[in-house]
Write an enzyme that holds these catalytic residues in place. Sequence first.
Site, short mmCIF file in Angstrom:
data_model
loop_
_atom_site.label_atom_id
_atom_site.label_comp_id
_atom_site.label_asym_id
_atom_site.label_seq_id
_atom_site.Cartn_x
_atom_site.Cartn_y
_atom_site.Cartn_z
N SER A 106 0.82 -1.21 0.00
CA SER A 106 0.00 0.00 0.00
C SER A 106 0.85 1.25 0.00
O SER A 106 1.93 1.30 0.61
CB SER A 106 -0.90 0.01 1.24
OG SER A 106 -1.52 1.27 1.42
N TYR A 130 -2.81 5.57 -4.57
CA TYR A 130 -3.95 6.46 -4.74
C TYR A 130 -3.41 7.69 -5.48
O TYR A 130 -2.24 8.04 -5.34
CB TYR A 130 -4.54 6.89 -3.39
CG TYR A 130 -5.20 5.78 -2.64
CD1 TYR A 130 -6.48 5.35 -2.98
CD2 TYR A 130 -4.57 5.16 -1.56
CE1 TYR A 130 -7.10 4.33 -2.28
CE2 TYR A 130 -5.18 4.14 -0.85
CZ TYR A 130 -6.45 3.73 -1.21
OH TYR A 130 -7.05 2.71 -0.53
N THR A 156 -5.49 2.40 -7.52
CA THR A 156 -6.85 2.23 -7.01
C THR A 156 -7.73 3.32 -7.58
O THR A 156 -7.46 4.51 -7.39
CB THR A 156 -6.85 2.26 -5.48
OG1 THR A 156 -6.11 1.14 -4.99
CG2 THR A 156 -8.27 2.17 -4.94
N LYS A 233 -7.25 -1.09 -10.07
CA LYS A 233 -7.99 -1.84 -9.04
C LYS A 233 -9.27 -1.08 -8.69
O LYS A 233 -9.21 0.10 -8.35
CB LYS A 233 -7.13 -2.00 -7.79
CG LYS A 233 -7.80 -2.74 -6.64
CD LYS A 233 -6.85 -2.90 -5.47
CE LYS A 233 -7.50 -3.64 -4.33
NZ LYS A 233 -8.57 -2.85 -3.67
N HIS A 257 -13.33 -2.85 -3.10
CA HIS A 257 -12.56 -2.35 -1.96
C HIS A 257 -12.97 -3.06 -0.66
O HIS A 257 -12.96 -2.47 0.41
CB HIS A 257 -12.76 -0.84 -1.82
CG HIS A 257 -11.53 -0.10 -1.39
ND1 HIS A 257 -10.80 0.69 -2.24
CD2 HIS A 257 -10.90 0.00 -0.20
CE1 HIS A 257 -9.79 1.24 -1.59
NE2 HIS A 257 -9.82 0.82 -0.34
#
Length: 368
Positions: A106, A130, A156, A233, A257
Amino acid sequence: MVPLTLADHGALAKARLPAVIWDFFDGAAGDEWTARANSEAWHRYVLRPRVLVDVSAPDTGTELFGTRLAAPYGVAPMAYHGLAHPDAECATARAAAEAGALLVVSIFAGRTLEQIAAAAPGAPRWLQLYWLRDREALAGLVRRAEQADYRALVLTVDAPRVGRRLRDLRNAFALPPGMTAANLAARLSSEAGRSAPGRSGIEEHSRRQFDPSITWADLAWLRRHTTLPLVLKGVLTAEDARRAVEHGVDGLVVSNHGGRQLDGTPPALDALAEVVDAVPAEYPVLVDGGLRHGGDLAKALALGARAALVGRPVLWGLAHGGADGARAVLDLLREELLDTMVLAGRPTLADLDRGALAPWPPAPRTYR
């Protein structure tokens, strides 16, 4: 208790973690309908076993973007593993490497990209992103990922802001002192450590730092900054799958998610076939959301997924057993997958096609 199922790992983790941390990991958006539906969807299919098949040498191995994996699974991107265990993402990296699984790190990892890479040299790793308002910070992360041998980027795309997670709001959740996003400057993550009654520091942080204005056209900017494969994603529709292919995206993760964004979206498994059918044959499509058994992994493959990502259960193992606990979760999934393949008479992943599944309950028969 020796954990024999993923639910056992969850029970051990829940007993060990503070309630507010458990809620952060386990909670979802809104009424949590989508999170529940994710889990229930796996029970709407049954396997169609074949008999008198040579299953003496089943093979779970697969390949993604030129990397060999021991089984078609990986660790989904999840923030702040340090909330589960002091060794944080470094422990998860060791567990994934030992299990031969992919690790998706992440952007909000609590250890640096370089520390995670050093914990498991040569192991397959991708970096999840992100889209930050600060594009220079984003570009810097991409450069560091390339230098540290991360092999793909996962953007994402279902989170222009963090969803409304009621458990976090009720708990006024904020990161505890000392918990930071190690790969971002403090100015880009400090809001996550501040909260107030009825508010979530994580949600406030996303509103300040995520760029909600990005469109398909912005992918060209990211492409100019990297040669790594790009995976999106958070795709749930054929329309977006086709647009991804048109824009040169290299792979997709069908995902809602874990139910943590828009409550009321379809379970990821139910969207999987629609997405697979919208892209070229052999195009890499992964899935995540509610997978809790190696048999679920077999069902995902039968519906066309190349692999699946597993989220919360890995944190459960990490919480109660560190790297060994996370490794136990991944090993259990592979053993359950092997067991399923043998007993279903499907000894290779190629044998897990749509003919291996049937809907449940079956459609009523019409008699003349």
